[in-house]
Design a protein around this motif. Structure first.
Motif, PDB file in Angstrom:
ATOM      1  N   UNK A 144      40.473  53.165  -6.283  1.00 16.99           N
ATOM      2  CA  UNK A 144      41.893  53.354  -6.026  1.00 16.99           C
ATOM      3  C   UNK A 144      42.324  52.671  -4.728  1.00 16.99           C
ATOM      4  N   UNK A 145      41.426  52.603  -3.769  1.00 15.55           N
ATOM      5  CA  UNK A 145      41.702  51.877  -2.527  1.00 15.55           C
ATOM      6  C   UNK A 145      42.014  50.413  -2.827  1.00 15.55           C
ATOM      7  N   UNK A 146      41.222  49.805  -3.684  1.00 20.20           N
ATOM      8  CA  UNK A 146      41.415  48.388  -4.004  1.00 20.20           C
ATOM      9  C   UNK A 146      42.750  48.164  -4.706  1.00 20.20           C
ATOM     10  N   UNK A 189      46.811  42.315  -0.334  1.00 23.73           N
ATOM     11  CA  UNK A 189      46.594  42.426   1.103  1.00 23.73           C
ATOM     12  C   UNK A 189      45.122  42.165   1.448  1.00 23.73           C
ATOM     13  N   UNK A 190      44.234  42.411   0.501  1.00 23.78           N
ATOM     14  CA  UNK A 190      42.811  42.118   0.691  1.00 23.78           C
ATOM     15  C   UNK A 190      42.628  40.649   1.072  1.00 23.78           C
ATOM     16  N   UNK A 202      44.318  54.361   7.582  1.00 23.90           N
ATOM     17  CA  UNK A 202      44.339  55.749   8.053  1.00 23.90           C
ATOM     18  C   UNK A 202      44.387  56.715   6.877  1.00 23.90           C
ATOM     19  N   UNK A 203      45.199  56.376   5.875  1.00 17.88           N
ATOM     20  CA  UNK A 203      45.282  57.231   4.694  1.00 17.88           C
ATOM     21  C   UNK A 203      43.970  57.264   3.920  1.00 17.88           C
ATOM     22  N   UNK A 204      43.337  56.104   3.781  1.00 13.64           N
ATOM     23  CA  UNK A 204      42.046  56.055   3.085  1.00 13.64           C
ATOM     24  C   UNK A 204      41.009  56.913   3.813  1.00 13.64           C
TER      25      UNK A 204
END
Length: 237
Positions: A139-141, A147-148, A215-217
């Motif tokens: 889900x992070x990806x 942006x990666x 920060x959220x991750x």
């Protein structure tokens, strides 16, 4: 000039030389100017000579993306996952800013090349070795998206520059129909080089969003977040 051209022709043609010449041509004249004939002229060869190294235009563009990704600095050893990811992505952004055409080409590619996959694998690996589960990393990806690779699709796109008087009239008209959009546009005081003209400081906005995401991750990772638990909470509401 003739001696210089002869010297260029004497340098053996290779895939790497073809790709770097294509990147330089796109940097100098724009990606729209790039074609096999023009590239062959830059290299001092006949167009057919290029096809020994790149089979077609798509393969050329894939290779150019690989050159850009190759400019991204390697991971910082010994750094915590958040610092390592942040530094890697900002390095990717610097590479993209050196080649303004590159983001459009990356978006146009249907299948990532091994070089791009290797880069993505290394970024994913930073999250996994940083203690993120496969579920959360997945889900992070998705949240990180392009942006990666150092760029995002800007909300307002490219806006042609207008004189201050015309801009003031446009803002007044906008305020009547779209008051909140106008409010943001009027309140912003930004760089002329921004994608929104007199709009946002792109680098600041990019880093702000990146830091908010990281920060959220981190918070989700510390909470032991899983998509299964999230789905259950959604079903109970």
């Amino acid at each position: 000039m003739v001696q210089q051209a002869d010297a260029v022709r004497r340098v053996p043609l290779s895939r790497d030389r073809v790709l770097r010449a294509a990147v330089a041509l796109a940097d100098d004249a724009g990606i729209e100017s790039l074609n096999m004939r023009r590239l062959a002229q830059e290299l001092g060869v006949v167009p057919m000579a290029l096809y020994k190294h790149v089979a077609n235009k798509d393969q050329l563009l894939d290779g150019m993306v690989d050159v850009i990704v190759g400019e991204i600095h390697p991971p910082v050893h010994g750094a915590d996952w958040k610092s390592a990811v942040r530094q890697r992505i900002l390095s990717a952004r610097r590479a993209l800013l050196r080649h303004p055409w590159a983001s459009r080409v990356i978006e146009s590619r249907v299948t990532p090349t091994p070089v791009v996959l290797e880069y993505m694998d290394s970024v994913i690996g930073m999250f996994r070795t940083g203690g993120f589960s496969v579920d959360l990393t997945h889900h992070v990806m998705h949240a990180m998206g392009s942006r990666i690779l150092g760029f995002t699709q800007e909300l307002f796109g490219n806006t042609p520059s207008v004189d201050p008087e015309t801009q003031a009239v446009m803002l007044r008209e906008m305020a009547g129909k779209y008051p909140y959009v106008a409010e943001i546009a009027i309140a912003a005081s930004h760089d002329e080089e921004s994608v929104v003209g007199s709009g946002c400081d792109d680098q600041f906005e990019f880093e702000l969003a990146l830091d908010l995401l990281l920060d959220g991750f981190e918070r989700l990772q510390q909470q032991g977040w899983t998509s299964t638990d999230q789905a259950r909470r959604g079903d109970s509401t």
